[in-house]
Write a protein that holds these residues in place. Structure first.
Motif, PDB file in Angstrom:
ATOM      1  N   GLN A 284       2.438 -20.873 -48.392  1.00 11.23           N
ATOM      2  CA  GLN A 284       1.766 -20.362 -49.583  1.00 11.23           C
ATOM      3  C   GLN A 284       0.741 -19.313 -49.191  1.00 11.23           C
ATOM      4  N   SER A 285      -0.509 -19.688 -49.071  1.00 10.71           N
ATOM      5  CA  SER A 285      -1.567 -18.724 -48.794  1.00 10.71           C
ATOM      6  C   SER A 285      -1.907 -18.679 -47.312  1.00 10.71           C
ATOM      7  N   PRO A 286      -2.187 -17.483 -46.773  1.00 12.97           N
ATOM      8  CA  PRO A 286      -2.646 -17.407 -45.377  1.00 12.97           C
ATOM      9  C   PRO A 286      -3.984 -18.116 -45.165  1.00 12.97           C
ATOM     10  N   THR A 287      -4.682 -18.426 -46.272  1.00 15.72           N
ATOM     11  CA  THR A 287      -5.938 -19.179 -46.178  1.00 15.72           C
ATOM     12  C   THR A 287      -5.717 -20.512 -45.479  1.00 15.72           C
ATOM     13  N   TRP A 288      -4.616 -21.191 -45.822  1.00 15.95           N
ATOM     14  CA  TRP A 288      -4.343 -22.496 -45.216  1.00 15.95           C
ATOM     15  C   TRP A 288      -4.094 -22.350 -43.722  1.00 15.95           C
ATOM     16  N   LEU A 289      -3.378 -21.306 -43.334  1.00 17.00           N
ATOM     17  CA  LEU A 289      -3.129 -21.084 -41.911  1.00 17.00           C
ATOM     18  C   LEU A 289      -4.436 -20.830 -41.158  1.00 17.00           C
TER      19      LEU A 289
END
Length: 384
Positions: free
Chosen positions: A102-107
């Motif tokens: 989903q979002s690169p934020t989680w990575l």
């Protein structure tokens, strides 16, 4: 919206985010007073979305020997721990929801935990399919697979999520069901189906759906009018405050006292209380239908995104799934009739599937928690 109006909206959003982060900081400082090891929960919390909040609750229920706190750098808590010579976190979990791909934020958050040497887990997480990512939040499964391969355990919601990861090269993956099933009551209370139908609906502009949103709304309004004409009562049951506006518009289109709005999403108990008054349930938002199924209420899933079908496939109820583009009155009413005709058998099947996943989840959770709580020196989050 005017320039001033848009600026005020941006400022209000920033103030809200600051307040949320301060509440997270407060939560971990409070948690430090307890004796349980702390686990960082990477997920969407604190936004008045019942589905996300129950996933956070479910993790705590599955792992009672540790204390989950929302992910944050927590500078005050980190300083406190350094002064006391203790470790801040024992591990980190990528929480429930459809966060993978989903979002690169989680990575970025995962990698931050990796730099701290924390063991990582995910339990019941879903995989976002490419065309349903928001344009500003694109990642690639090729980025996710090597990260997930470093996890101690990768448990996903359903078979579609499992297939997507395995196709991308991630072998360390198994289906454990949605984490929210951990909160299902252990015993079902079967009652004869009544003529009250619960319906979850909600559109926000950020969400991509199958088909056209206006057509979908008109079709749902037509379905409700048809049901009311056949002697049913329909209760609208949103799970998020941001869905209220679209539900009010649906009420206006239906214009009948036999269609009412029930805002009962402040907690699981309130929402479940409303559901228990319904003979069957029709749900668009994923966790609205998961809560209904966990209470063994025969349900139709309106698949606005593939994650909905992923769950229904996991409990062998995919036949009761319709895309938002397929919700024409004749099709919907026909499926509703099938639910009523097979009501008792469906309740029994739901009971078997829910309890089956609870047993599987508890088995995995017990093993994971035993590892987290095992004695030994802890250095940078890992046992030495």
């Amino acid at each position: 919206m005017s320039y001033i109006g848009s600026k005020l909206t941006i400022i209000a959003g920033k103030v809200k985010n600051i307040g949320l982060e301060l509440r997270k900081e407060q939560a971990i400082l409070k948690a430090l007073a307890g004796k349980e090891p702390l686990v960082s929960y990477i997920g969407w919390t604190g936004h008045n979305n019942l589905g996300d909040e129950i996933l956070y609750e479910a993790h705590q229920a599955l792992f009672p020997g540790v204390r989950f706190v929302p992910f944050r750098s927590h500078p005050l808590a980190a300083l406190y721990c350094r002064l006391r010579g203790r470790q801040l976190y024992r591990a980190a979990f990528l929480g429930g929801g459809t966060l993978i791909n989903q979002s690169p934020t989680w990575l970025r958050k995962i990698k931050r935990c990796q730099r701290q040497g924390l063991p990582l887990y995910c339990f019941g997480t879903g995989v976002t399919e490419d065309r349903f990512r928001h344009p500003t939040e694109k990642t690639d499964l090729k980025q996710w697979v090597p990260v997930l391969e470093t996890f101690e355990f990768v448990g996903v919601r359903g078979p579609r999520s499992e297939r997507l990861l395995k196709k991308a090269g991630c072998e360390k993956v198994s289906v454990v069901g949605d984490a929210a099933l951990a909160l299902a009551p252990p015993k079902r209370t079967y009652h004869k189906p009544n003529r009250v139908i619960g319906l979850n609906y909600g559109l926000v502009k950020e969400n991509t759906i199958w088909g056209d949103a206006r057509t979908y709304t008109k079709n749902i309004a037509a379905v409700i009018k048809r049901l009311i004409g056949d002697g049913y009562e329909v209760r609208l049951l949103p799970v998020w405050d941001q869905d209220i506006k679209s539900n009010q518009e649906l009420l206006r289109l239906v214009d009948s006292p036999r269609c009412t709005l029930r805002a009962a999403f402040e907690n699981l108990e309130s929402y479940a209380g409303e559901l228990d008054q319904c003979g069957i349930f029709i749900g668009q938002k994923l966790h609205a239908t998961i809560i209904a199924c966990s209470r063994r209420i025969p349900s139709i899933m309106i698949e606005y995104q593939p994650k909905c079908r992923d769950f229904m496939a996991s409990i062998d109820m995919e036949v009761y799934t319709l895309k938002t583009s397929q919700c024409i009155p004749d099709t919907m009413v026909g499926l509703i009739q099938k639910l009523y005709e097979g009501h008792q058998d469906i309740v029994s099947k739901l009971d078997k599937r829910v309890l089956g996943y609870q047993g599987l989840q508890n088995k995995h959770a017990s093993k994971i928690e035993a590892g987290l709580l095992s004695p030994g020196d802890i250095t940078n989050g890992r046992k030495s």
